[in-house]
Design a protein around this motif. Structure first.
Motif, PDB file in Angstrom:
ATOM      1  N   ASP A 159      -1.606  -3.676  -4.195  1.00 50.27           N
ATOM      2  CA  ASP A 159      -3.101  -3.312  -4.143  1.00 50.27           C
ATOM      3  C   ASP A 159      -3.366  -2.081  -4.816  1.00 50.27           C
ATOM      4  OD1 ASP A 159      -5.669  -2.858  -3.007  1.00 50.27           O
ATOM      5  OD2 ASP A 159      -4.702  -1.825  -0.967  1.00 50.27           O
ATOM      6  N   VAL A 160      -3.590  -2.729  -6.097  1.00 43.59           N
ATOM      7  CA  VAL A 160      -4.114  -1.657  -7.139  1.00 43.59           C
ATOM      8  C   VAL A 160      -5.526  -2.548  -7.986  1.00 43.59           C
ATOM      9  CG1 VAL A 160      -2.146  -0.867  -7.675  1.00 43.59           C
ATOM     10  CG2 VAL A 160      -2.572  -2.655  -8.777  1.00 43.59           C
ATOM     11  N   ILE A 161      -6.290  -1.795  -8.302  1.00 40.77           N
ATOM     12  CA  ILE A 161      -7.494  -2.082  -8.774  1.00 40.77           C
ATOM     13  C   ILE A 161      -7.707  -1.121 -10.283  1.00 40.77           C
ATOM     14  CG2 ILE A 161      -8.705  -3.239  -7.169  1.00 40.77           C
ATOM     15  CD1 ILE A 161     -10.235  -0.485  -6.650  1.00 40.77           C
TER      16      ILE A 161
ATOM     17  N   GLY B 236      -7.805   1.857  -4.394  1.00 37.85           N
ATOM     18  CA  GLY B 236      -7.737   0.611  -3.745  1.00 37.85           C
ATOM     19  C   GLY B 236      -8.044   0.377  -2.285  1.00 37.85           C
TER      20      GLY B 236
ATOM     21  N   TYR C 208     -11.941   1.121  -2.372  1.00 37.50           N
ATOM     22  CA  TYR C 208     -12.510   0.091  -3.085  1.00 37.50           C
ATOM     23  C   TYR C 208     -13.113  -1.167  -2.142  1.00 37.50           C
ATOM     24  CZ  TYR C 208     -13.506  -3.375  -6.852  1.00 37.50           C
ATOM     25  OH  TYR C 208     -14.320  -4.063  -7.594  1.00 37.50           O
TER      26      TYR C 208
ATOM     27  N   ASN D  77     -10.474   2.947  -9.365  1.00 37.85           N
ATOM     28  CA  ASN D  77      -9.580   4.061  -9.714  1.00 37.85           C
ATOM     29  C   ASN D  77      -9.939   5.035 -10.545  1.00 37.85           C
ATOM     30  OD1 ASN D  77      -7.151   4.972 -10.413  1.00 37.85           O
ATOM     31  ND2 ASN D  77      -6.181   3.230 -10.332  1.00 37.85           N
TER      32      ASN D  77
END
Length: 495
Positions: free
Chosen positions: A106-108, A417, A420, A446
């Motif tokens: 779960d990264v943006i 994340g 977001y 981020n």
């Protein structure tokens, strides 16, 4: 004497995510989690192997042992029937075949971005041995690690590297990792994250233009673990960090700057976020809705909160644990869990105390979604309640210190994340955010990476660098009315 053999199937990210098999011999009674750890097989243990989070799920395709009482509390009846067990609770007794599934990362990279004109005064002043056309920025989060390669000329993103933080196998949050460090694993924690950063740098530098400068944004504990600093003073009251200042380092032969932080609880990742917001507000006037107070929230395993105006303000943090990470091993994000809890609450399947209807109390409720079927257990609901209560209490404490109310806040910035993907209406439904603040919320992505890019620009321009705001740090545990406020916010609803 060897008692048996395990066949473990898992996805190896170092070889194009190919599914590979490992065969491990074991002695009767050995811990499956420790066997995997010794063999170098990737398996997350968010609570450090204490059997309280349910994060080290494995799938027995053959030879599933009888579940332990604690597993019956953390796993649904359907999961148990399917052969799901917890590695930390499993003591090997017979030959078996196990599948390890890893959820989505779960990264943006961000909803907004940082860029500057190509004629900007970018130089290598103050940056000895630099001469390449790109630089790196990194966000070392408790859960994930993200690196971006950006052009020095205009700040644009060239390439991105994303991964689950390699230290996660020793604990999901800052407290469990500090415990691991103090238990003799300090060098291992340093090696894990250092090697991961070096791998990310090598991966990004293999193709296209090279980079020779790295800016790191990270919370205070992650900085200590990266540098191999003693966390003994950081782990207990009065929580004194060994380091908060900007630090020059070298990782993978790359000149590295570690951004400064505010306190033991509010580190360089939050300073980076404020740098980013200040830059965006200056360059994009429409980004901010006013000149009043702003609330900055970065909600994850360590939930950081900042209330500020005119470069002055207050900051605090709450240990939310893995609740905002989602359903471990399922691929569902924390924002998904908030949305589902809000839905169940609206439909009366969960009451305001967070208790599931009698029909689902023991087994949990299975919900079919586009990504698959999610079983939402009573234990998961409780963990979400505790995390949201800590955040809501933290926000209230910030307001009290500033002497303001919700109406005085012009903008709520949701970073990371979780923020977001979070639906503000769902957050208000369960009481994570007050309804009035939810209406003012904007997801920023981020901001740690964005602020690191701003910081890199300052370095390349040879500018002086100071913290973007003066913040008074608040330790929630030392506030006299914290516990009463915390308890009041455990129930669901817009209280």
């Amino acid at each position: 004497m060897t008692q048996g053999q395990i066949t473990i199937r898992y996805k190896d990210k170092s070889i194009n995510e190919e599914i590979i098999e490992s065969k491990l011999s074991f002695h009767k009674g050995e811990s499956l989690l420790l066997l995997c750890e010794k063999a170098g097989i990737p398996l997350s243990a968010p609570c450090g192997g204490k059997g309280i989070c349910g994060g080290c799920r494995v799938y027995f395709e053959k030879g599933a042992p009888l579940p332990k009482p604690q597993e019956r509390k953390l796993l649904s009846a359907e999961e148990l029937r399917q052969g799901v067990r917890l590695a930390c609770m499993t003591q090997m007794s017979e030959d078996c075949v196990i599948l390890i599934k890893e959820g989505k990362t779960d990264v943006i990279s961000g909803k907004f971005d940082i860029a500057w004109a190509q004629d900007d005064q970018i130089t290598d002043k103050g940056c000895d041995r630099l001469g390449q056309s790109c630089f790196f920025v990194a966000d070392i989060g408790t859960t994930t690690v993200v690196l971006e390669k950006r052009k020095k000329s205009d700040g644009s993103v060239v390439d991105v590297y994303k991964a689950v933080n390699a230290q996660r196998k020793l604990g999901a949050d800052v407290m469990t990792r500090m415990e691991a460090s103090l238990s003799g694993r300090q060098a291992e924690l340093k090696k894990l994250i250092g090697r991961q950063l070096s791998e990310g740098i090598a991966c990004l530098n293999q193709k296209g233009e090279k980079a020779d400068l790295l800016i790191i944004a990270a919370n205070t504990t992650m900085v200590h673990l990266l540098l191999g600093l003693n966390v003994e003073k950081l782990a207990k009251a009065p929580f004194v960090p060994e380091l908060l200042e900007e630090t020059e380092w070298e990782i993978g032969s790359i000149k590295t700057y570690i951004m400064p932080g505010f306190s033991a609880f509010v580190g360089g990742d939050i300073a980076s976020g404020i740098y980013a917001l200040d830059y965006l507000e200056e360059k994009e006037p429409a980004f901010s809705s006013g000149t009043g107070w702003k609330l900055f929230l970065d909600l994850g395993t360590n939930a950081e909160m900042v209330l500020y105006r005119d470069k002055q303000g207050f900051a605090t943090a709450a240990a939310a644990g893995p609740a905002f990470d989602g359903a471990a091993g399922t691929g569902f994000f924390g924002s998904d869990m908030v949305a589902l809890l809000a839905k169940l609450y609206r439909e009366g399947i969960v009451d305001e105390t967070g208790t599931l209807d009698d029909a689902y109390f023991e087994t949990g409720i299975s919900i079919a979604l586009q990504e698959g079927t999610l079983t939402f257990s009573q234990e998961q609901i409780r963990q979400l309640q505790l995390a949201k209560a800590a955040v809501r209490c933290g926000i209230d404490m910030l307001f009290k210190k500033a002497g303001i109310g919700e109406k005085d806040v012009d903008q709520v910035y949701l970073a990371g994340g979780f923020g977001y993907y979070l639906n503000p209406e769902d957050s208000a439904e369960i009481g994570l955010l007050p309804a009035d603040l939810a209406k003012k919320a904007v997801a920023c992505g981020n901001t740690a990476l964005l602020g690191a890019a701003v910081y890199g620009r300052m370095i390349l321009r040879g500018e002086n660098r100071v913290l973007p705001a003066q913040l008074q740090s608040i330790n929630l545990a030392q506030e006299p009315d914290f516990m009463e406020s915390y308890v009041n916010y455990i129930n669901l609803g817009s209280n």
